[in-house]
Design an enzyme around this catalytic site. Structure first.
Site, mmCIF file in Angstrom:
data_model
loop_
_atom_site.group_PDB
_atom_site.id
_atom_site.type_symbol
_atom_site.label_atom_id
_atom_site.label_comp_id
_atom_site.label_asym_id
_atom_site.label_seq_id
_atom_site.Cartn_x
_atom_site.Cartn_y
_atom_site.Cartn_z
ATOM 1 N N LYS A 8 4.873 4.895 2.167
ATOM 2 C CA LYS A 8 4.257 3.917 1.341
ATOM 3 C C LYS A 8 3.101 3.326 1.855
ATOM 4 O O LYS A 8 2.835 2.985 3.057
ATOM 5 C CB LYS A 8 5.350 2.805 1.464
ATOM 6 C CG LYS A 8 5.105 1.480 0.611
ATOM 7 C CD LYS A 8 6.025 0.495 0.668
ATOM 8 C CE LYS A 8 5.777 -0.762 0.329
ATOM 9 N NZ LYS A 8 6.504 -1.853 0.416
ATOM 10 N N LYS B 40 5.326 2.957 6.563
ATOM 11 C CA LYS B 40 4.830 1.913 5.592
ATOM 12 C C LYS B 40 3.628 1.367 6.234
ATOM 13 O O LYS B 40 3.465 0.950 7.510
ATOM 14 C CB LYS B 40 5.892 1.093 5.624
ATOM 15 C CG LYS B 40 5.539 -0.377 4.816
ATOM 16 C CD LYS B 40 6.522 -1.386 4.605
ATOM 17 C CE LYS B 40 6.075 -2.622 3.550
ATOM 18 N NZ LYS B 40 7.149 -3.483 3.375
#
Ligand code: PBG
Length: 330
Positions: A248, A195
């Site tokens: 992400k 992330k």
């Protein structure tokens, strides 16, 4: 052999031919629709930077869940906008918290939806950080117990998959132990493993009201410049017991999706995040882009890069478009 014996254009001549040789087919089967749940009843407030996305009370949320199910989208991921925020984000693990009540509502209505819950503290803390803050620092180890408690409360409410998004070190292991000890050894963990600290989360922070009150998330989310580190994060989360892993954002990180797909034998999930959605919506509204065409191209690219599961705010639109076109093509 080369031209003129070889002519790649032969297989592009008609849509039927193109359809037969198409390597990637976008389907709703791997879609996860993100949803924001808030207190109250009859509340349905559109997020200004995300047209078509709402903060909703449990009753309205449930109504939209029925629509999602009817469209053939298999899963939703829930984010909570709590009643009160405090230093430790205690509403995150309240048995009567918004997310817990939303999960129970889906279970009671017996909807055929996989319910994933985002486990993080930033929506629940008064300072907006994803962990306990002391002297301006986000503390790692003391945060783990709170995340584990939050995960366990989602499990008790009936969640199907737990998805930690905080980026504290060791959180997958801490959550795995807590779930196992609590009788949820069968509940899978989808780790937001790679992330990045991204500007593309801007609209989400309006939707979830989770903007940090000071500083930023650079001390826990990843530097966008790093690829090798993403592989290390994924390996660590898998060692700690993650069942699926996420990259992400998606669009600016297709190389990471591909590298993770090539190296690890677990389901790879990508999050087509709020800012990616907002850019397309804004351009389409201005008549600068053909929305349908661009959305399909983006989702094709994310799947082509290697993500078999995609979290996307476009899920309902795409499901409708695919349903209108019997051949599964837009
Ligand atoms: C919570 C969380 C965020 C997103 C998902 N979970 C925001 C953040 O890290 O600031 C972003 C999702 C999106 O932009 O659509 N930590």
């Amino acid at each position: 052999m080369t031209y003129p014996a070889v002519r790649p254009r032969r297989l592009r001549r008609t849509e039927a031919l193109r359809g037969m040789v198409r390597e990637t087919r976008v389907s709703t089967r791997g879609f996860v629709y993100p949803m924001f749940v808030c207190p109250g009843s009859g509340v349905r407030t559109e997020v200004s930077s995300m047209p078509g996305v709402y903060q909703q009370s449990v009753d309205c949320f449930l109504e939209e869940c029925r629509e999602v199910e009817a469209l053939g989208i298999p899963a939703v991921i829930l984010f909570g906008v709590p009643e009160h925020k405090d230093e430790r984000g205690s509403e995150a693990w309240s048995p009567t918290g918004v997310v817990q009540r939303a999960i129970e509502a889906v279970r009671q209505a017996q909807l055929n939806l996989v319910v994933i819950t985002d486990v993080c503290l930033c929506e629940y803390t008064s300072h907006g950080h994803c962990g306990i803050v002391e002297n301006g620092q986000v503390l790692n180890d003391p945060t783990l117990a709170l995340l584990a408690q939050e995960a366990l409360s989602h499990a008790r409410a009936g969640a199907d998959i737990i998805a930690p998004s905080d980026m504290m070190d060791g959180r997958v292991g801490a959550i795995r132990s807590a779930l196992d000890a609590g009788g949820f050894a069968d509940l899978p963990i989808l780790a937001y493993a790679a992330k990045y600290c991204s500007g593309f989360y801007g609209p989400f922070r309006e939707a979830a009201q989770s903007e940090p009150k000071f500083g930023d998330r650079r001390s826990y989310q990843m530097d966008p410049a790093n690829a090798r580190e993403a592989l290390r994060e994924v390996a660590l989360d898998l060692e700690e017991g993650a069942d699926m892993i996420m990259v992400k954002p998606a669009l600016a990180y297709l190389d990471i999706i591909r590298q993770v797909r090539d190296r690890f034998q677990v389901p790879v999930v990508a999050y087509n995040v709020s800012g990616e959605y907002a850019m397309v919506k804004a351009a389409a509204r201005n008549g600068w882009l053909d929305e349908k065409r661009v959305v399909m191209e983006i989702l094709t690219a994310i799947q082509r890069a290697g993500a078999e599961i995609v979290l996307t705010y476009h899920a309902k639109d795409v499901a409708r478009w695919l349903a209108c076109d019997g051949r599964g093509r837009v």
